[in-house]
Design an enzyme around this catalytic site. Structure first.
Site, PDB file in Angstrom:
ATOM      1  N   LYS A   1      50.689  36.099  55.353  1.00  0.00           N
ATOM      2  CA  LYS A   1      49.914  37.207  54.807  1.00  0.00           C
ATOM      3  C   LYS A   1      50.060  38.400  55.726  1.00  0.00           C
ATOM      4  CE  LYS A   1      45.201  38.499  53.453  1.00  0.00           C
ATOM      5  NZ  LYS A   1      43.785  38.081  53.418  1.00  0.00           N
TER       6      LYS A   1
ATOM      7  N   SER B   1      36.327  37.217  53.438  1.00  0.00           N
ATOM      8  CA  SER B   1      37.160  37.272  54.640  1.00  0.00           C
ATOM      9  C   SER B   1      36.484  38.166  55.681  1.00  0.00           C
ATOM     10  CB  SER B   1      38.541  37.845  54.308  1.00  0.00           C
ATOM     11  OG  SER B   1      39.237  37.000  53.425  1.00  0.00           O
TER      12      SER B   1
ATOM     13  N   ARG C   1      45.818  31.593  45.516  1.00  0.00           N
ATOM     14  CA  ARG C   1      46.103  32.983  45.902  1.00  0.00           C
ATOM     15  C   ARG C   1      47.438  33.384  45.276  1.00  0.00           C
ATOM     16  NH1 ARG C   1      45.609  34.416  52.113  1.00  0.00           N
ATOM     17  NH2 ARG C   1      47.645  33.404  52.319  1.00  0.00           N
TER      18      ARG C   1
END
Length: 520
Positions: free
Chosen positions: A137, A108, A39
């Site tokens: 996040k 997600s 990521r």
């Protein structure tokens, strides 16, 4: 077949100072990471491509699949094993049309609708979260909490789509996450996605190995123990409850009780009367030390003044594998109590939840029974046996519904108890006394398991007998106290009740118990 058990999500900004990315990833892979997602939220395309290439080379060397977050073009460029997409990223079907056959696509998900859409679109796995609060996040949706994962997993029933939990998962909460994230139909997580616990560690190999070992232990134990109760008969239940009373009197276990001030004295006396030792402690600083010496913990929502101690005590008791009995007193009375109860149950795993109809209806988000303060109003549940079974499956523990008739279930076996006397409802805190008695009998179950196995290895069957024993002890004592010649009303009933608890014997339990196993 892809192994999702320990799913690492990278984040270079979280690396300890001086730690090189490739060194970190190599150590994490050596520690047992089974799948890696790269990521890179702030890197430009050239930098992202460079990191992806380095990651691909390392993952290939260890035989671990590589997933790229968001960027299908980067996944194509490095021949990654798949991509992970958010709710605002490229649609699954478009990504599927661009990727070569056989590539993995994850999505997600934060709601049941998200999961259903992912299944419909052909996702291979879903990332469910955030389960815990996280700083790695910026969250666009509310934190789910462990207890909210089950309904999302239910949406995967009958499919081959896998599921991992993500968001704030650490070694301190991974077991709670795994145990609590199960649907009422038995659908489980296939893994946990971890970020900072590994990325920020100066020893990523050790951190990964610890998490992997917890997952392996959980997976093996659930395969061995299953979710099916041992076969019970009424005579087996009576005999095992009687055995637990004997164990309590022999071992004199310590029962730690965080309880409301209204009933602290009589609960302590009831504990002593049964042969155990009470400690009514609520100071935060004592919770760890007490968790090492107690045989059971009772958390009574009561006056709701010791939230941090309740959170900490339950977490430490879980760590020490000690029974935790939760009595959500008056939980339906205020929104504050509901929030506190939800936080507690999302933080630690209860062994037994005991409450009246109004309290348990509030925990189950059911409008079938209403609460007025600490009391229930209305006619009760249309099908109390089904209610306790379903709530036990949802909360992953034994549930005891107390009232004129008591119902107890571990999610498989359902038991109806009809002992008791109306004078129990005329004294303050009789419901809290039930919680104390349940905790005492669960302590007996812990002591028995410790002595028999050499380690406190408990299953739900032990806690079912503990819950049944606590209820039977108080209700049988209540029946015997009520017929004493010196009992003239509620004022004389309470001391007589403590006396009868003191004089309770295994033989009296077997003689007086009114037990029925029911099916729905």
């Amino acid at each position: 077949m892809i192994d999702y058990s320990l799913y690492l999500v990278t984040g270079r900004e979280l690396l300890p100072e001086g730690k090189a990315y490739c060194d970190f990833l190599r150590e994490a892979l050596e520690g047992g990471v089974t799948i890696v997602q790269v990521r890179e939220k702030k890197a430009d395309t050239a930098e992202f491509l460079h990191i992806a290439n380095e990651s691909k080379n390392l993952c290939t060397n260890y035989g671990v699949p590589l997933i790229i977050n968001d960027r299908v073009d980067i996944a194509l460029a490095v021949d990654a094993d798949g991509v992970h997409l958010g709710q605002t990223d490229m649609p699954v079907r478009v990504a599927r049309s661009l990727l070569p056959p056989g590539k993995i696509i994850g999505v997600s998900c934060n709601s049941v609708d998200h999961v259903k859409k992912a299944v419909e679109d052909g996702a291979d796995y879903v990332g469910i979260g955030a389960v815990w609060a996280t700083n790695t996040k910026q969250l666009t949706s509310l934190v789910l909490g462990v207890r909210a994962v089950g309904p999302l997993l239910s949406a995967l029933d009958g499919t081959s789509v896998k599921a991992v939990a993500i968001g704030g998962i650490k070694s301190s909460n991974v077991l709670r996450t795994l145990h609590g994230s199960v649907s009422t139909t038995g659908h489980r997580l296939d893994g946990v996605a971890v970020v900072s616990e590994i990325v920020s560690s100066r020893e990523p190999c050790k951190s990964a190995r610890t998490l992997k070992e917890v997952y392996r232990s959980w997976s093996n134990s659930t395969k061995q123990l299953g979710e099916i109760s041992p076969p019970y008969t009424t005579e087996i239940i009576k005999d095992r409850v009687a055995d637990l009373l004997h164990v309590v009197k022999e071992t004199k276990p310590l029962i730690h009780q965080i309880i409301n001030i209204v009933v602290a004295n009589q609960s302590a006396n009831a504990t002593l009367a049964l042969g155990a030792s009470p400690i009514m402690a609520s100071a935060l600083e004592e919770m760890y030390d007490l968790s090492r010496v107690l045989s059971a913990l009772l958390i009574n929502l009561g006056t709701v003044t010791d939230n941090e101690s309740m959170l900490t005590a339950g977490r430490f008791a879980n760590d020490a594998k000690k029974p935790v009995v939760f009595d959500p007193v008056g939980v339906g009375a205020t929104e504050f109590r509901r929030k506190v109860a939800a936080e507690l149950l999302n933080t630690w795993q209860a062994s037994v939840i005991k409450g009246n109809a109004g309290e348990l209806a509030a925990l189950a988000d059911s409008e079938e029974v209403q609460a007025k303060g600490v009391d229930s109003i209305g006619v009760g549940f249309a099908n109390p046996a089904k209610f306790v079974r379903d709530l036990a499956r949802k909360e992953r523990c034994v549930v005891a519904l107390t009232g004129a008739i008591d119902w107890v279930s571990d999610g498989t076996t359902i038991v109806k108890l009809t002992n008791g006397h109306k004078l129990l409802g005329d004294i303050t805190g009789s419901g809290c006394l039930v919680g104390t008695c349940i905790a005492t009998f669960c302590a007996g179950a812990w002591e028995l398991a410790k002595n028999e196995d050499g380690a406190a290895k408990l299953v739900r069957g032990d806690m079912l007998i503990g819950a049944l024993g606590g209820i039977l002890a108080l209700t049988i004592a209540g029946e015997r106290a009520a017929v004493r010649s010196n009992v003239q009303g509620s004022g004389t009933f309470l001391p007589a009740l403590i006396d009868e608890l003191y004089n309770l014997t295994p033989e009296k339990i077997k003689q007086d118990s009114q037990v029925e196993i029911v099916t729905v």
